[in-house]
Design an enzyme around this catalytic site. Structure first.
Site, short mmCIF file in Angstrom:
data_model
loop_
_atom_site.label_atom_id
_atom_site.label_comp_id
_atom_site.label_asym_id
_atom_site.label_seq_id
_atom_site.Cartn_x
_atom_site.Cartn_y
_atom_site.Cartn_z
N PRO A 128 0.80 -1.23 0.00
CG PRO A 128 -0.97 -1.60 1.50
CD PRO A 128 0.31 -2.20 1.00
CG ASN A 129 1.77 3.24 2.94
OD1 ASN A 129 1.00 4.08 2.46
ND2 ASN A 129 1.51 2.59 4.07
CB SER A 132 8.32 3.50 -7.79
OG SER A 132 7.29 3.61 -8.76
CB ILE A 157 -1.49 -9.33 -5.73
CG1 ILE A 157 -0.66 -8.59 -4.67
CG2 ILE A 157 -0.81 -10.63 -6.17
CD1 ILE A 157 0.69 -8.07 -5.14
NE ARG A 268 -20.46 7.29 -38.90
CZ ARG A 268 -21.66 7.64 -38.50
NH1 ARG A 268 -22.67 6.81 -38.67
NH2 ARG A 268 -21.87 8.80 -37.92
N GLY A 339 -16.10 8.08 -33.15
CA GLY A 339 -17.00 9.17 -32.78
C GLY A 339 -17.86 8.81 -31.58
CD GLU A 363 5.28 -6.89 -15.18
OE1 GLU A 363 6.46 -7.00 -15.57
OE2 GLU A 363 4.43 -7.77 -15.37
CB THR A 365 5.02 4.54 -13.56
OG1 THR A 365 6.27 5.05 -13.04
CG2 THR A 365 4.11 4.15 -12.41
#
Length: 380
Positions: A128-129, A132, A157, A268, A339, A363, A365
């Site tokens: 959680p803390n 990186s 996970i 389209r 669109g 994995e 940033t």
């Protein structure tokens, strides 16, 4: 380095295309809406050899290389990013870590079950803390006789709840010491090992993401991978290979968005002609195609080097960073080409857009990739 698809790669692509059309494509939005993780489908992919792509045949794997692995992940991701992500995480992280750093006894114990899909794998580094900043992890293991007792939480996970076995990186030394972490294998059913909160995500919703909680979880010392204190160093090497799989995942999502856009732009009609005739649309498609080709080349370069057992830290970061960023750009272009329809869940491109974003985060940033690349190039 040869760029032509091998016979193996062509066969894999065809197999996945056929299998995906029947078993994945019809259910993609249903799974996405419900955040349903289709574990039975994952096990089927295991039976087909796609969960042990890089595992030698002696351990029940397919015994293939990184080029084939690229094809497996990217072709699945073209159909559904979530399934591609689960296949990538299982192969390169949990299974890959045991393959790379397990001893013979450990490989024989766990790899055959993982490679065949009998067992599903998870890999836990993030907390959680500490994303990186892995050196500051709080999940701790303390030696007690011939056992280790683990306490703490891992988050984000993949397969944190449904996995049968997890490779977990825990702190066994001082905070901030890169030699103060150790990789350990924990099997589901071990007392004190449970799943926590399941994340409600923007994209990749059919790939399970949960917390893993360890409360006085006791494991034998024989479950330690490699040497005590080598966990962080091992993880960085595992991530070098893992980044190739995220690059492959990114390329697959980008290709899926591109192919949907090509088809739609021909079907389209506006002002009595297909919108593909308009330069504004044609230039977007040209830009997408060029970026996908460049991302593929970077990824295949890293895959080729990995096959030759060369160091790929810089090259896998190149591939992961570029492919993930262009995946988002291609998916965004696709939404624009469609669109108003592109903004609805009746058409596939909004899901490619949502799924693509994770590739720039997981994995490592994009910012961390730049850091890795900067450090590598400054060495020369």
């Amino acid at each position: 380095m040869h760029f032509e698809l091998t016979e193996n790669q062509k066969m894999i692509a065809e197999t996945i295309k056929d299998f995906g059309a029947k078993h994945i494509k019809p259910f993609v939005m249903e799974w996405d809406e419900a955040q349903h993780f289709p574990i039975d489908l994952i096990k089927k992919l295991g039976e087909m050899g796609f969960l042990g792509v890089l595992v030698p045949e002696e351990y029940g794997g397919s015994g293939l290389g990184y080029q084939e692995y690229y094809t497996v992940v990217s072709e699945i991701a073209k159909i559904c990013g979530s399934i591609g992500l689960s296949v990538a995480a299982h192969n390169s992280l949990c299974t890959g870590h045991i393959l790379q750093f397990g001893n013979e006894e450990q490989k024989k114990k766990w790899l055959p079950k993982l490679a065949t899909g009998e067992w599903l794998g998870a890999w836990g580094l993030t907390e959680p803390n500490t994303g990186s900043d892995a050196g500051n992890m709080k999940c701790v293991a303390v030696k007690d006789g011939n056992d280790w007792i683990i306490n703490g939480t891992k988050c984000w996970i993949t397969h944190g709840k449904s996995s049968n076995v997890a490779v977990v990186i825990v702190r066994t030394g001082e905070v901030g010491d890169s030699h103060g972490m150790t990789a350990m294998v924990v099997e589901r059913g071990t007392a004190g090992f449970s799943a926590g909160k399941k994340e409600n995500k923007l994209g990749m919703r059919a790939s399970e993401t949960t917390e893993m909680i360890f409360d006085n979880c006791r494991i034998p010392a024989s479950n330690v991978l490699g040497n005590v204190g080598d966990g962080f160093i091992q993880s960085m090497k595992v991530l070098d290979g893992g980044r190739i799989s995220i690059a492959a995942l990114s390329c697959g999502i980008a290709k899926g968005a591109y192919e949907a856009s090509i088809q739609y732009s021909k079907e389209r009609h506006q002002f009595n002609q297909p919108i593909s005739n308009f330069q504004a649309i044609a230039f977007k498609l040209a830009d997408m195609k060029m970026k996908i080709e460049a991302a593929e080349l970077l990824t295949l370069q890293a895959a080729d080097m990995k096959n030759r057992h060369e160091k790929v830290t810089k090259e896998s970061a190149f591939a992961k960073y570029y492919a993930s960023e262009i995946s988002v750009q291609c998916a965004e272009n696709a939404v624009q080409i469609f669109g108003g329809y592109g903004y609805t869940k009746d058409f596939p491109v909004e899901k490619y857009w949502r799924d693509s974003k994770l590739c720039t985060i997981g994995e490592g940033t994009s910012e961390i990739q730049k850091l890795v690349i900067a450090r590598e190039i400054s060495k020369h």
